[in-house]
Design a protein around this motif. Structure first.
Motif, PDB file in Angstrom:
ATOM      1  N   ALA A 265      53.538 -47.420  13.510  1.00 17.41           N
ATOM      2  CA  ALA A 265      53.885 -47.705  12.114  1.00 17.41           C
ATOM      3  C   ALA A 265      52.630 -47.752  11.245  1.00 17.41           C
ATOM      4  CB  ALA A 265      54.649 -49.026  12.022  1.00 17.41           C
ATOM      5  N   ARG A 266      51.581 -48.381  11.732  1.00 19.65           N
ATOM      6  CA  ARG A 266      50.332 -48.439  10.958  1.00 19.65           C
ATOM      7  C   ARG A 266      49.811 -47.032  10.667  1.00 19.65           C
ATOM      8  NH1 ARG A 266      49.058 -52.315  15.007  1.00 19.65           N
ATOM      9  NH2 ARG A 266      49.334 -54.447  14.268  1.00 19.65           N
ATOM     10  N   GLU A 267      49.813 -46.194  11.689  1.00 20.87           N
ATOM     11  CA  GLU A 267      49.312 -44.830  11.506  1.00 20.87           C
ATOM     12  C   GLU A 267      50.168 -44.075  10.489  1.00 20.87           C
ATOM     13  OE1 GLU A 267      49.445 -41.036  14.338  1.00 20.87           O
ATOM     14  OE2 GLU A 267      47.879 -42.453  14.939  1.00 20.87           O
ATOM     15  N   GLY A 268      51.494 -44.207  10.613  1.00 21.40           N
ATOM     16  CA  GLY A 268      52.380 -43.520   9.683  1.00 21.40           C
ATOM     17  C   GLY A 268      52.213 -43.993   8.252  1.00 21.40           C
ATOM     18  N   PHE A 269      52.128 -45.305   8.054  1.00 22.56           N
ATOM     19  CA  PHE A 269      51.951 -45.845   6.701  1.00 22.56           C
ATOM     20  C   PHE A 269      50.607 -45.419   6.115  1.00 22.56           C
ATOM     21  CE2 PHE A 269      55.311 -49.143   7.562  1.00 22.56           C
ATOM     22  CZ  PHE A 269      56.101 -48.817   6.482  1.00 22.56           C
ATOM     23  N   ASN A 270      49.560 -45.396   6.946  1.00 30.22           N
ATOM     24  CA  ASN A 270      48.250 -44.966   6.445  1.00 30.22           C
ATOM     25  C   ASN A 270      48.292 -43.528   5.952  1.00 30.22           C
ATOM     26  OD1 ASN A 270      46.569 -47.239   6.607  1.00 30.22           O
ATOM     27  ND2 ASN A 270      46.210 -46.939   8.789  1.00 30.22           N
TER      28      ASN A 270
ATOM     29  N   GLY B  64      48.872 -41.765  -2.884  1.00 34.65           N
ATOM     30  CA  GLY B  64      47.817 -41.994  -3.872  1.00 34.65           C
ATOM     31  C   GLY B  64      47.957 -43.332  -4.574  1.00 34.65           C
ATOM     32  N   LEU B  65      46.852 -43.814  -5.130  1.00 36.71           N
ATOM     33  CA  LEU B  65      46.809 -45.147  -5.729  1.00 36.71           C
ATOM     34  C   LEU B  65      47.700 -45.259  -6.954  1.00 36.71           C
ATOM     35  CD1 LEU B  65      45.621 -47.995  -5.778  1.00 36.71           C
ATOM     36  CD2 LEU B  65      43.710 -47.098  -7.114  1.00 36.71           C
ATOM     37  N   SER B  66      47.651 -44.283  -7.843  1.00 38.89           N
ATOM     38  CA  SER B  66      48.406 -44.363  -9.090  1.00 38.89           C
ATOM     39  C   SER B  66      49.900 -44.478  -8.832  1.00 38.89           C
ATOM     40  CB  SER B  66      48.113 -43.141  -9.955  1.00 38.89           C
ATOM     41  OG  SER B  66      48.869 -43.184 -11.150  1.00 38.89           O
ATOM     42  N   ALA B  67      50.437 -43.601  -7.984  1.00 36.66           N
ATOM     43  CA  ALA B  67      51.860 -43.643  -7.674  1.00 36.66           C
ATOM     44  C   ALA B  67      52.220 -44.932  -6.946  1.00 36.66           C
ATOM     45  CB  ALA B  67      52.252 -42.435  -6.836  1.00 36.66           C
TER      46      ALA B  67
ATOM     47  N   THR C 150      42.526 -50.487  -5.205  1.00 34.21           N
ATOM     48  CA  THR C 150      42.100 -49.298  -4.471  1.00 34.21           C
ATOM     49  C   THR C 150      43.141 -48.993  -3.403  1.00 34.21           C
ATOM     50  OG1 THR C 150      40.862 -50.518  -2.786  1.00 34.21           O
ATOM     51  CG2 THR C 150      39.680 -49.916  -4.817  1.00 34.21           C
ATOM     52  N   ILE C 151      43.071 -47.790  -2.864  1.00 32.70           N
ATOM     53  CA  ILE C 151      43.994 -47.438  -1.784  1.00 32.70           C
ATOM     54  C   ILE C 151      43.689 -48.262  -0.547  1.00 32.70           C
ATOM     55  CG2 ILE C 151      42.746 -45.561  -0.640  1.00 32.70           C
ATOM     56  CD1 ILE C 151      46.459 -45.521  -1.688  1.00 32.70           C
ATOM     57  N   ALA C 152      42.417 -48.702  -0.411  1.00 36.68           N
ATOM     58  CA  ALA C 152      42.058 -49.583   0.706  1.00 36.68           C
ATOM     59  C   ALA C 152      42.773 -50.927   0.575  1.00 36.68           C
ATOM     60  CB  ALA C 152      40.545 -49.776   0.760  1.00 36.68           C
ATOM     61  N   ASP C 153      42.900 -51.430  -0.668  1.00 33.82           N
ATOM     62  CA  ASP C 153      43.667 -52.669  -0.893  1.00 33.82           C
ATOM     63  C   ASP C 153      45.123 -52.477  -0.502  1.00 33.82           C
ATOM     64  OD1 ASP C 153      41.418 -53.928  -1.855  1.00 33.82           O
ATOM     65  OD2 ASP C 153      41.873 -53.517  -3.973  1.00 33.82           O
ATOM     66  N   ALA C 154      45.661 -51.315  -0.849  1.00 37.06           N
ATOM     67  CA  ALA C 154      47.054 -51.023  -0.501  1.00 37.06           C
ATOM     68  C   ALA C 154      47.241 -51.003   1.016  1.00 37.06           C
ATOM     69  CB  ALA C 154      47.475 -49.687  -1.111  1.00 37.06           C
ATOM     70  N   ARG C 155      46.267 -50.431   1.714  1.00 32.93           N
ATOM     71  CA  ARG C 155      46.344 -50.418   3.178  1.00 32.93           C
ATOM     72  C   ARG C 155      46.300 -51.838   3.733  1.00 32.93           C
ATOM     73  NH1 ARG C 155      42.191 -46.531   3.139  1.00 32.93           N
ATOM     74  NH2 ARG C 155      42.936 -44.386   3.215  1.00 32.93           N
ATOM     75  N   ARG C 156      45.387 -52.657   3.196  1.00 36.82           N
ATOM     76  CA  ARG C 156      45.277 -54.037   3.698  1.00 36.82           C
ATOM     77  C   ARG C 156      46.574 -54.798   3.468  1.00 36.82           C
ATOM     78  NH1 ARG C 156      39.750 -53.503   2.184  1.00 36.82           N
ATOM     79  NH2 ARG C 156      40.213 -53.998  -0.004  1.00 36.82           N
ATOM     80  N   GLN C 157      47.170 -54.621   2.301  1.00 31.25           N
ATOM     81  CA  GLN C 157      48.440 -55.290   2.021  1.00 31.25           C
ATOM     82  C   GLN C 157      49.508 -54.846   3.015  1.00 31.25           C
ATOM     83  OE1 GLN C 157      49.847 -54.628  -1.978  1.00 31.25           O
ATOM     84  NE2 GLN C 157      51.754 -55.732  -1.670  1.00 31.25           N
ATOM     85  N   THR C 158      49.535 -53.548   3.286  1.00 26.41           N
ATOM     86  CA  THR C 158      50.536 -53.010   4.205  1.00 26.41           C
ATOM     87  C   THR C 158      50.286 -53.493   5.627  1.00 26.41           C
ATOM     88  OG1 THR C 158      50.703 -51.034   2.817  1.00 26.41           O
ATOM     89  CG2 THR C 158      51.605 -50.891   5.042  1.00 26.41           C
ATOM     90  N   MET C 159      49.035 -53.449   6.068  1.00 23.14           N
ATOM     91  CA  MET C 159      48.712 -53.882   7.430  1.00 23.14           C
ATOM     92  C   MET C 159      48.983 -55.375   7.618  1.00 23.14           C
ATOM     93  SD  MET C 159      47.933 -51.005   8.699  1.00 23.14           S
ATOM     94  CE  MET C 159      48.806 -50.088   7.397  1.00 23.14           C
TER      95      MET C 159
END
Length: 527
Positions: free
Chosen positions: A115-120, A127-130, A141-150
């Motif tokens: 799941a982590r790999e797929g979400f990443n 993209g960040l804007s969408a 940042t997209i890194a923030d989005a990843r951290r939130q998801t993880m």
């Protein structure tokens, strides 16, 4: 500290008769009040705690957004009520026998990793804007989005581990559907279509056998030969292999898991040499990128790249490592305007299955459409007697030759069709100052298959070369108009890993975890 706060409220000064205690009381009250306030100030507001419900809602919403945008990754299967988990066919096969909490929790870890790999992948392509606009997130940042998801995946995973064993709902949802459409087979009168298909498949088997027998004696002058080889000096000795495999399988499910460094060393050690007959640019192995207008994925032939993907199988009760090597060609050239098989993009997957000691148990191959699946068993295996039916067998054009120290397997590839026409073992020349430039010049490069799922795009940031159905639309073949009765989605088109149906007659997938078990057995060793 809460009991101290209750004590403060219940204290009755009128019943205090001890004089010394009365003198100490003001200071004691100040200390108690301060402690209670400190307790309250250290408690985080509930809306800042990653609650299970909030995380489930967040991941569900993210799934909806990527799905609506057509950016959902098709490599692993989502579980509807478990957005933090994804499965593939091998992982599903491990679930029914699980009978302990330790094994189940380890299984959950592997599912969450998918799941982590797929979400990443999906976040990179979204993209960040969408992400900010559609998910309503404040991530900068997209890194923030990843951290939130993880963080949310980890929160739901921890909650899931409160259960000792998988419940019935999870087991019911942990299913990877096969890549055959039963309604197409019914509409296409599949039983009648099987008969002519069986003759065509048998004819291809006979042609392939003849080609393998002629390897080394090709028609001269009709083509040149390009040799693609892995970087020199990457073969391991027996001690190094033994040390690497000794580190694997030390986990609850006995999965052969390796560090990234050792995994890369194994890919390099077992990497084949590609011997490609060349008539033109269509026979050059290259690197996938997006076209300048961003409309098509294309193969740049100025750099040869072999993409790597790990998979697993089961044989005789053991979980075994598989190393997949994937190549891409610009096209399969059309022979004529009536050619059903030619078209844009072509490619080959070569898979090496290793036993628990690092010995080659099996090698098999397919084109990246799922076509032309062939098996090259090690000398310790024999093919089982095929059933008395028209179902496609595990076709064996030859056995894998044993490797001596310093040798690599050489895969011989025909021009234009890119059919594999032979396999042999040859010694790799030693690298010297005199031949260094020539050998390095013939090297191919390694890249993770994951990069194909999030390629830099000239207009849209990043995009996968595959759509959310797991295929490359621009690679569709005319054969789909004739072979649809077999129920395969767009036969002949290039498909993503995990979406390869490899048989027209019967049902078979390249990533079925019991392929070797079904088709082969170990020779009896006589002393």
């Amino acid at each position: 500290m809460q009991f101290i706060c209750d004590f403060q409220e219940k204290l009755d000064l009128q019943h205090m008769k001890n004089y010394r205690l009365r003198l100490l009381l003001p200071g004691l009250l100040i200390l108690l009040i301060t402690s209670c306030q400190g307790l309250q100030s250290n408690q985080a507001p509930l809306n800042l705690v990653p609650a299970v419900t909030e995380c489930r809602q967040y991941l569900d919403k993210l799934n909806r957004v990527t799905g609506q945008a057509g950016l959902r990754d098709a490599q692993a299967t989502m579980l509807p009520d478990y957005p933090h988990l994804r499965v593939d066919r091998f992982l599903v096969s491990l679930l029914p026998p699980i009978n302990s909490t330790i094994k189940y929790h380890f299984w959950l870890d592997q599912s969450a990793a998918l799941a982590r790999e797929g979400f990443n992948v999906e976040l990179d392509n979204l993209g960040l804007s969408a992400f900010r606009n559609q998910v309503r997130s404040q991530s900068k940042t997209i890194a923030d989005a990843r951290r939130q998801t993880m963080t949310c995946i980890q929160t739901l995973l921890a909650n899931e581990k409160k259960a000792g064993l998988p419940d019935l709902k999870l087991q019911a949802q942990a299913v990877v559907k096969d890549d055959y459409n039963i309604w197409l087979r019914a509409l296409g009168i599949y039983p009648l279509a099987v008969l002519p298909a069986a003759f065509g498949i048998q004819s291809h088997y006979e042609g392939s056998l003849a080609a393998h027998q002629k390897t080394g004696f090709p028609e001269q002058g009709s083509y040149t030969t390009t040799i693609y080889q892995p970087p020199p000096d990457t073969l391991l000795n027996r001690h190094e292999l033994k040390t690497i495999f000794a580190e694997a399988s030390n986990n609850a499910l006995s999965l052969p898991l390796f560090s990234p460094r050792n995994q890369q060393r194994l890919f390099q050690h077992y990497a084949p040499v590609w011997v490609v007959h060349r008539k033109g640019a269509a026979d050059d192995i290259g690197t996938i990128s997006w076209s300048p207008d961003g409309l098509l994925p294309l193969v740049k032939t100025d750099r040869a790249t072999v993409y790597t993907q790990v998979s697993y199988t089961r044989f005789k009760g053991e979980n075994l490592l598989q190393l997949n090597y994937i190549t891409w060609f610009p096209e399969r050239p059309l022979k004529s305007s009536f050619d059903l098989l030619g078209g844009y993009l072509d490619g080959i997957t070569w898979r090496v299955t290793l036993d628990s000691r690092g010995q080659i148990l099996m090698q098999d191959t397919m084109h990246n459409c799922g076509c032309y699946h062939m098996f090259y068993p090690g000398t310790q295996l024999l093919a089982k007697t095929p059933p008395d039916s028209l179902a496609e067998i595990a076709f064996v054009p030859q056995f894998s030759p044993d490797l001596k120290h310093g040798e690599r397997h050489h895969i011989h590839v025909a021009h234009s069709s890119h059919y594999i026409i032979g396999l042999d073992a040859k010694m790799m020349p030693p690298v010297t100052a005199k031949n260094h430039a020539r050998l390095v010049g013939n090297n191919y490069h390694f890249a993770s298959y994951k990069t194909l799922r999030m390629l830099p795009h000239p207009k849209l940031g990043k995009r996968s070369m595959f759509n959310d159905d797991g295929l490359v639309p621009s690679s569709r073949r005319r054969e789909r108009y004739f072979f649809w009765p077999f129920g395969i989605s767009s036969p002949g088109a290039m498909h993503q890993w995990g979406n390869h149906a490899t048989a027209f007659i019967g049902r078979r997938h390249f990533d079925d975890p019991d392929l070797i078990e079904k088709g082969f057995f170990l020779k009896k060793i006589t002393k």
